[in-house]
Scaffold this active site. Sequence first.
Site, PDB file in Angstrom:
ATOM      1  N   LYS A  56       0.742  -1.897   0.060  1.00  0.00           N
ATOM      2  CA  LYS A  56      -0.271   0.253   0.379  1.00  0.00           C
ATOM      3  C   LYS A  56       0.828   0.783   0.188  1.00  0.00           C
ATOM      4  O   LYS A  56       0.590   2.070  -0.281  1.00  0.00           O
ATOM      5  CB  LYS A  56      -0.865  -0.146   1.260  1.00  0.00           C
ATOM      6  CG  LYS A  56      -2.148  -1.164   1.272  1.00  0.00           C
ATOM      7  CD  LYS A  56      -2.879  -0.554   2.516  1.00  0.00           C
ATOM      8  CE  LYS A  56      -3.926  -1.569   2.746  1.00  0.00           C
ATOM      9  NZ  LYS A  56      -5.070  -1.879   3.020  1.00  0.00           N
ATOM     10  N   ASP A  93      -9.867   2.386   1.789  1.00  0.00           N
ATOM     11  CA  ASP A  93      -9.680   1.923   3.095  1.00  0.00           C
ATOM     12  C   ASP A  93     -10.391   2.406   4.360  1.00  0.00           C
ATOM     13  O   ASP A  93     -11.017   1.954   5.372  1.00  0.00           O
ATOM     14  CB  ASP A  93      -8.350   1.327   3.379  1.00  0.00           C
ATOM     15  CG  ASP A  93      -7.700  -0.027   3.395  1.00  0.00           C
ATOM     16  OD1 ASP A  93      -8.928  -0.544   2.605  1.00  0.00           O
ATOM     17  OD2 ASP A  93      -6.664  -0.240   2.381  1.00  0.00           O
TER      18      ASP A  93
END
Length: 407
Positions: A56, A93
Amino acid sequence: MEFGLLGEHLAHSFSPAIHRQLGDYDYQLVELSPEQVGPFLRQGQFRGLNVTIPYKKTAMRFCDQLSPAAQRIGSVNTIIKGPDGTLYGDNTDYDGFLYLLRSAGAQIRGKKALVLGSGGASLTVHAVLSDLGVRQAVGISRKGPDNYENLERNQDAELIVNATPVGMYPNVEASPVDLAQFPHCGQVFDLIYNPSRTRFLLDGARRGMLWANGLGMLVAQAKTAAERFLGQTIQDSRVAEITACIERQTLNLLLIGMPGCGKTTIGQALARRLGRPLEDIDQHIVANSGCSIPEIFSWEGEESFRSREHQALCQLAKQSGKVIACGGGIVTKRENWDPIRQNSTVIYLRRDLELLPTDGRPVSQFHSLEELYRQRAPLYSQLADLTVDNQGTVEETADEIIRRLEL
């Protein structure tokens, strides 16, 4: 490839199943080593990607433009490729973790939180907690001022979020912290969703804490990512619907009950009807030991059998989507309770005592059924998510289980 998930180890990802329900598009798993990530992002053929651990932060470096959320959080989990090949990095997220907390009924404002982990997911957790008014959020990492060696500095934490992979399948026996160290903690959340209940969450549930796993977060962030992919809005209600559907598909159906109550027979019917593999713990023990259950009891004693039974349970119950038939006495060992609950819907099959056979069942031959039932029935009831009377035909009982679980 249209869309996909980029990560390092993805064999057990639920993402393809989720995206199949979100939209009619091709969605694939893209497993890459660290040195392959950059070339793939620059040269790979795709329209959009989700990104999971451990990439990420890595993926962020290859994006030509970042959303405000990605810039603020410092990690990317969604990438859109423009017509000119440029990469736009976003972080959905945030939406996912916000959904997790709200759907669980979490109380954040004014609380002290511990966030376990220092990766991309933890950055998102900190951002959401801050926006919800947390009093203090302390990050715990292996190194740094607040770490796993000095947790006593933060024993006043009121909620804990696990943003590490500790406890994830297949290493389900691990837990990032011992909750006994946090007497003021009343809420625990784990971004892990496989198994459904990590040891960390099971410990919290035993202590009466509010808890939630990461499946709702996974679905909610996927829904927002799919909206980015498709350029259209998806109804918010789909998150709860898909989360429930994935749970039904992936949780094992684990059958408990008195010896001879029909666990194996009903298990066979459920496995056949639902297209799931059947795992019989007694048969697993026999296959591995090379001798029958009565022989194990005779030659090694009941304690040896219970040890073999525990090992078999731990091996089988951490998997997903199976039908598991357990021996009648498996509930008598407290060490079995967590494996029973961690990734299964537990079904207690009840059958009248006069219908229970005792031939070939060592414990039933040395103890009266009434005595065994008196000892075990409260344990079956305590562990069960669903209790079903098995008094009719095999198909009738299987039908009842399928109907009540909406399978």
